[in-house]
Design a protein around this motif. Structure first.
Motif, PDB file in Angstrom:
ATOM      1  N   ASN A 318      25.243  35.588  38.866  1.00  0.00           N
ATOM      2  CA  ASN A 318      24.172  36.413  39.317  1.00  0.00           C
ATOM      3  C   ASN A 318      24.321  37.947  39.283  1.00  0.00           C
ATOM      4  O   ASN A 318      23.888  38.743  39.774  1.00  0.00           O
ATOM      5  N   HIS A 319      25.480  38.619  38.661  1.00  0.00           N
ATOM      6  CA  HIS A 319      26.006  39.706  38.716  1.00  0.00           C
ATOM      7  C   HIS A 319      26.502  40.044  37.407  1.00  0.00           C
ATOM      8  O   HIS A 319      27.226  39.254  36.652  1.00  0.00           O
ATOM      9  N   ALA A 320      26.846  41.412  37.063  1.00  0.00           N
ATOM     10  CA  ALA A 320      27.406  41.910  35.875  1.00  0.00           C
ATOM     11  C   ALA A 320      27.990  43.221  36.304  1.00  0.00           C
ATOM     12  O   ALA A 320      27.767  43.954  36.939  1.00  0.00           O
ATOM     13  N   VAL A 321      29.491  43.012  35.803  1.00  0.00           N
ATOM     14  CA  VAL A 321      30.279  44.309  36.098  1.00  0.00           C
ATOM     15  C   VAL A 321      31.273  44.456  34.823  1.00  0.00           C
ATOM     16  O   VAL A 321      30.931  43.954  33.784  1.00  0.00           O
ATOM     17  N   THR A 322      32.094  45.508  34.553  1.00  0.00           N
ATOM     18  CA  THR A 322      32.612  45.802  33.571  1.00  0.00           C
ATOM     19  C   THR A 322      34.465  45.955  33.688  1.00  0.00           C
ATOM     20  O   THR A 322      34.806  46.388  34.837  1.00  0.00           O
ATOM     21  N   ILE A 323      35.008  45.331  32.832  1.00  0.00           N
ATOM     22  CA  ILE A 323      36.491  45.232  33.093  1.00  0.00           C
ATOM     23  C   ILE A 323      37.049  46.457  32.257  1.00  0.00           C
ATOM     24  O   ILE A 323      36.620  46.946  31.283  1.00  0.00           O
ATOM     25  N   VAL A 324      37.927  47.125  33.210  1.00  0.00           N
ATOM     26  CA  VAL A 324      38.589  48.242  32.665  1.00  0.00           C
ATOM     27  C   VAL A 324      40.260  48.490  32.802  1.00  0.00           C
ATOM     28  O   VAL A 324      40.426  49.406  32.575  1.00  0.00           O
ATOM     29  N   GLY A 325      40.553  47.125  33.143  1.00  0.00           N
ATOM     30  CA  GLY A 325      42.176  47.158  32.771  1.00  0.00           C
ATOM     31  C   GLY A 325      42.505  45.860  33.524  1.00  0.00           C
ATOM     32  O   GLY A 325      41.693  45.096  33.794  1.00  0.00           O
ATOM     33  N   TRP A 326      43.906  45.786  33.528  1.00  0.00           N
ATOM     34  CA  TRP A 326      44.518  44.476  33.976  1.00  0.00           C
ATOM     35  C   TRP A 326      45.807  44.827  34.393  1.00  0.00           C
ATOM     36  O   TRP A 326      46.422  46.081  34.274  1.00  0.00           O
ATOM     37  N   ASP A 327      46.478  44.048  35.604  1.00  0.00           N
ATOM     38  CA  ASP A 327      47.795  43.751  35.874  1.00  0.00           C
ATOM     39  C   ASP A 327      48.271  42.517  35.826  1.00  0.00           C
ATOM     40  O   ASP A 327      47.631  41.703  36.729  1.00  0.00           O
ATOM     41  N   ASP A 328      49.245  42.286  35.210  1.00  0.00           N
ATOM     42  CA  ASP A 328      49.597  40.888  35.075  1.00  0.00           C
ATOM     43  C   ASP A 328      50.574  40.431  36.361  1.00  0.00           C
ATOM     44  O   ASP A 328      50.678  39.327  36.400  1.00  0.00           O
ATOM     45  N   SER A 329      50.888  41.532  37.018  1.00  0.00           N
ATOM     46  CA  SER A 329      51.892  41.260  38.109  1.00  0.00           C
ATOM     47  C   SER A 329      50.847  41.299  39.356  1.00  0.00           C
ATOM     48  O   SER A 329      51.709  41.104  40.595  1.00  0.00           O
ATOM     49  N   TYR A 330      49.712  41.379  39.167  1.00  0.00           N
ATOM     50  CA  TYR A 330      48.871  41.418  40.594  1.00  0.00           C
ATOM     51  C   TYR A 330      48.991  40.114  41.297  1.00  0.00           C
ATOM     52  O   TYR A 330      48.664  39.255  40.694  1.00  0.00           O
ATOM     53  N   SER A 331      49.525  40.059  42.418  1.00  0.00           N
ATOM     54  CA  SER A 331      49.768  38.721  43.170  1.00  0.00           C
ATOM     55  C   SER A 331      48.884  37.981  43.431  1.00  0.00           C
ATOM     56  O   SER A 331      47.911  38.271  43.939  1.00  0.00           O
ATOM     57  N   ALA A 332      48.963  36.569  43.272  1.00  0.00           N
ATOM     58  CA  ALA A 332      48.242  35.865  43.522  1.00  0.00           C
ATOM     59  C   ALA A 332      47.867  35.714  45.124  1.00  0.00           C
ATOM     60  O   ALA A 332      46.886  35.035  45.645  1.00  0.00           O
TER      61      ALA A 332
END
Length: 622
Positions: A318-332
C-alpha cells in the motif's frame, strides 16, 4: 492477463495472409550496449571521473546520503501519490551520481558514501528537484495530438474525473516507467510545484486533508498537457532496471491473494549493487498506512528505533519509498518491538519516506502540523526509517539509469505511449513469436538505437532492422532488406536502450521496420529456449471486479500499418487482424484489446538531411 496465453496457443496454428513480408534472417551480429558518459557538448568525455567499480558486497554499510547522492525528504500530502514520490527520488539520486561523474567529483563522494559509520539525514543535496505533481497528474491524462501525434487518445484516464479524491492518487511503478520510457513527464519542481493552482502563502496549506479541518484535494491540481514533453531537467531516463525482490512471493488463484514463500539473498545483493552503480532504488511495501495522517497505528513498526519488520504471510502492498543505503550490522534486536518479532538475522535498508520531516515542516511555516515521523537527527524527526532485509512485503525494486539530454538522439519513433502500464508481464507461449513496428522516416536519418522490454533476469532479445523500398503509386511495399540484427542478453528485467553496432541510413519518407523477439525466462516448466512474450500493449475493456474501486482505466490507440505479429515463419498478421480474431473468439465482446509493440527507434540527423548540402553520384572506372 493469463487469458492471453491461451489465445496465442490457439492462434499458433493459423496461417494468415502475409500483410508484410520480410526477407529471411541473414547474419546475427554482436550486441553493442555502450552507454558512454558525455560532456556538456554531447561529445564523449575523456576526463570523466571513472573510479574503479566498487563491489557492494565488500561493504558493510553504504549511504547515498553521505555521498551527496540523495535529495531531502519530501511530503506527499494530501495525496496518495507515494508512487510518484518514490520514483522521483530514485531518478534524482541517479542524476546526482551521474552529474558527479561528469564533474569529476564522483570518487571523493563515493568514498564518503562507502566509509561513513552512520547515515547523514539532513542538509542533503537538493541540486535537482523533480516534480512529483507532473508525474502524478499527467499519468492520469490521455495523450493528445501535440504529445503523441497519431496515438492521441492513448494512456490512462480517471474513471470518475469529478471525484476529487482521485486527482493525483492511485498509481504504480509500471505507469511511471512507461511514461519515462517515452521521455515524458520529467520536469523540474519549479515548473509544476506540488501545490494546487491558485495557492498563495497564508492560504489553507496545500498539504492539508480532511483530518486537519481543510481539504486541499478539493482545489484544482490540474496541469496543462503541453508540459508533458517539456523536459527541463537536463537529463532523461535511458534504461529502467527492474530488480528481483528479496521477498519472494506467489499468487494463489484459489483465494486471489499473494503469499510470501521465501527470502532471496541474491536479490538483496543486487539491490546493493544498484545503489552503488546507479543510485537510489524505489520499492513498494506494506506500510503502517499509505498516508502520513495515521502515522503510529501499525503493529509491524518499532517507533523506538523507527524500524519495520513485517513477517506477514499474505501480502498487500500500500506504499512506496526509496532505499538510499544499507547497514549489514543493524541489529535484529532493533525490531523486537514489532508484532512479528525479530527477523532471522541482522541487516537493514535505510529508507527515505515521503511523509515530511521536522525541517521540511519548519521551512513550510507549518511546524504545528508536523507529524514528527522518522529517525531522530539531532533531536529532530528526519523522515527516514530502517527496513529489515527480511521484511516479507518488499516488492518491485527499480532503479533508473540516466543520460544528459545533450547526448540524446535527435528523434524518437514510438507508438507505445501506454507501454507496460497494465502489465506485470505479458503472456508467454511455447513458440517463436516476433513482433515488429514499421516507422516512416521524417527526413534522412541514421537509426542509431532501438529499445526493448524484458520481464525477467537474463532474457534474450533478438532484433532485426529492415529498410523497406520507397513506395511508388499503386505499388505494395511488402519486401524489406535486412540492415542490422543481433542477440542481446540483459541481466535484469526492464526497459533497455540498445545501441546498434552500425547505424542504419533511412531516407526521408522511407519506411523501416524494427522486429524483435523477446525470449521468455519465466522460471516455470515452459521450455525457456522456445518461449516468447507477446510484447504488445494491453488495455482491459472492463474494470475488474472486487472490493477495491478502480480509479483508472487504460486505452490503446493503434493505426493500420504500425504493428505486425509473426506466429509462423514468413507469415505476418496486422495488429488489427489479431484483435479482430481475438474479438471473434470472445463472441464479439472481448475483455481486452492489444496495442502496439513495445519497440522504439532512436535516430540522429545526418548532413544528408540538410538542403544546403549537395551530393553527386560519381562513377569510378577501373
Amino acid at each position: 492477463m493469463k487469458r492471453a496465453s491461451k489465445i496465442l496457443r490457439d492462434v499458433c496454428g493459423l496461417i494468415l495472409a502475409s500483410a508484410l513480408a520480410f526477407v529471411p534472417i541473414a547474419a546475427v551480429h554482436s550486441c553493442a550496449q555502450a552507454h558512454p558518459l558525455v560532456n556538456a557538448s554531447g561529445a564523449e568525455s575523456e576526463d570523466v571521473d571513472t573510479a574503479d567499480e566498487i563491489d557492494a558486497q565488500a561493504l558493510n554499510s553504504y549511504y547515498l546520503t553521505n555521498g551527496n547522492f540523495a535529495t531531502s525528504v519530501k511530503l506527499q500530502n494530501p495525496w496518495g501519490a507515494c508512487w510518484a514520490f518514490a520514483i522521483a527520488s530514485a531518478v534524482e539520486s541517479s542524476i546526482l551520481k551521474a552529474q558527479a561523474k561528469l564533474d569529476g567529483t564522483y570518487s571523493s563522494y563515493e568514498q564518503e558514501a562507502s566509509e561513513a559509520s552512520s547515515p547523514k539525514l539532513s542538509d542533503l543535496n537538493d541540486a535537482i528537484d523533480i516534480s512529483e505533481r507532473a508525474i502524478a497528474w499527467l499519468s492520469h491524462e490521455l495523450q493528445d495530438e501535440a504529445s503523441a501525434g497519431t496515438q492521441a487518445g492513448e494512456g490512462l484516464y480517471r474513471t470518475d474525473p469529478s471525484d476529487y479524491t482521485t486527482q493525483l492518487a492511485g498509481g504504480n511503478f509500471s505507469i511511471v516507467e512507461a511514461a519515462l520510457a517515452t521521455r515524458q513527464e520529467l520536469l523540474l519542481e519549479s515548473s509544476a510545484p506540488y501545490q494546487y493552482n491558485g495557492y498563495y502563502p497564508g492560504a489553507a496549506p496545500w498539504y492539508s486533508d480532511a483530518s486537519s479541518g481543510a481539504d486541499a484535494r478539493r482545489q484544482d491540481w490540474s496541469l496543462n498537457n503541453a508540459l508533458r514533453n517539456t523536459n527541463d531537467v537536463g537529463w532523461y531516463v535511458s534504461d529502467i532496471v527492474n530488480l528481483a525482490s528479496p521477498a519472494v512471493m506467489e499468487y494463489d488463484p484459489s483465494n486471489e491473494t499473494v503469499r510470501y514463500i521465501g527470502y532471496d539473498a541474491n536479490a538483496t545483493r543486487e539491490i546493493k549493487q544498484a545503489l552503488v552503480d546507479i543510485g537510489a532504488v524505489a520499492i513498494s511495501l506494506e506500510a503502517e498506512t499509505s498516508l502520513p495522517g495515521d502515522a503510529r497505528s501499525a503493529s509491524h513498526f518499532d517507533y523506538n528505533t523507527w524500524a519495520q519488520y513485517d513477517a506477514a504471510s499474505s501480502i498487500f502492498t500500500n506504499h512506496a519509498v526509496t532505499i538510499v543505503g544499507w547497514d549489514d550490522s543493524y541489529s535484529a534486536s532493533n525490531f523486537s518491538g514489532t508484532e512479528s518479532g525479530q527477523p532471522p538475522a541482522n541487516g537493514a535498508w535505510l529508507c527515505k519516506n515521503n511523509w515530511g520531516s521536522d525541517a521540511l515542516y519548519n521551512a513550510l511555516g507549518g511546524s504545528s502540523d508536523a507529524t514528527h515521523w522518522g529517525i531522530s537527527d539531532n533531536g529532530k524527526s528526519s523522515g527516514f526509517f530502517w527496513l529489515s532485509y527480511y521484511d516479507h512485503t518488499i516488492t518491485s525494486p527499480v532503479a533508473f539509469e540516466v543520460k544528459p539530454t545533450e547526448s540524446a538522439h535527435n528523434n524518437i519513433y514510438q507508438y507505445d505511449y501506454l507501454g507496460v502500464s497494465e502489465y506485470s508481464e505479458p503472456s508467454s507461449y511455447v513458440d517463436i513469436l516476433r513482433v515488429g513496428n514499421v516507422f516512416t522516416a521524417e527526413k534522412t536519418e541514421l537509426v542509431k538505437s532501438i529499445t526493448a522490454q524484458t520481464f525477467h533476469e537474463n532474457e534474450v532479445v533478438s532484433y532485426w532492422i529492415y529498410t523497406l523500398p520507397m513506395k511508388n503509386d499503386g505499388e505494395d511495399n511488402n519486401n524489406g532488406t535486412l540492415a542490422a540484427s543481433a542477440d542481446c542478453t540483459f541481466e535484469h528485467a526492464g526497459f533497455h536502450e540498445i545501441e546498434l553496432d552500425s547505424p542504419v541510413l533511412v531516407a526521408a519518407g522511407q519506411q523501416f521496420a524494427v522486429v524483435e523477439r523477446v525470449k521468455a525466462n519465466t522460471g516455470t516448466d515452459t521450455d525457456a529456449a522456445e518461449a516468447s512474450y507477446l510484447n504488445l500493449e494491453l488495455a482491459f475493456k472492463n474494470p475488474p471486479t472486487g472490493d477495491i474501486p478502480v480509479e483508472t482505466m487504460a486505452q490503446v490507440v493503434s493505426n493500420p500499418g504500425e504493428t505486425y505479429i509473426s506466429i509462423q515463419p514468413d507469415s505476418w498478421m496486422s495488429l488489427q487482424e489479431f484483435n479482430d480474431w481475438y474479438s471473434d473468439t470472445q463472441n464479439g465482446t472481448p475483455d481486452m484489446i492489444f496495442g502496439n509493440a513495445l519497440i522504439k527507434a532512436l535516430t540522429n540527423d545526418t548532413s544528408m538531411s540538410n538542403d544546403s548540402q549537395v551530393y553527386k553520384l560519381v562513377c569510378l572506372n577501373e
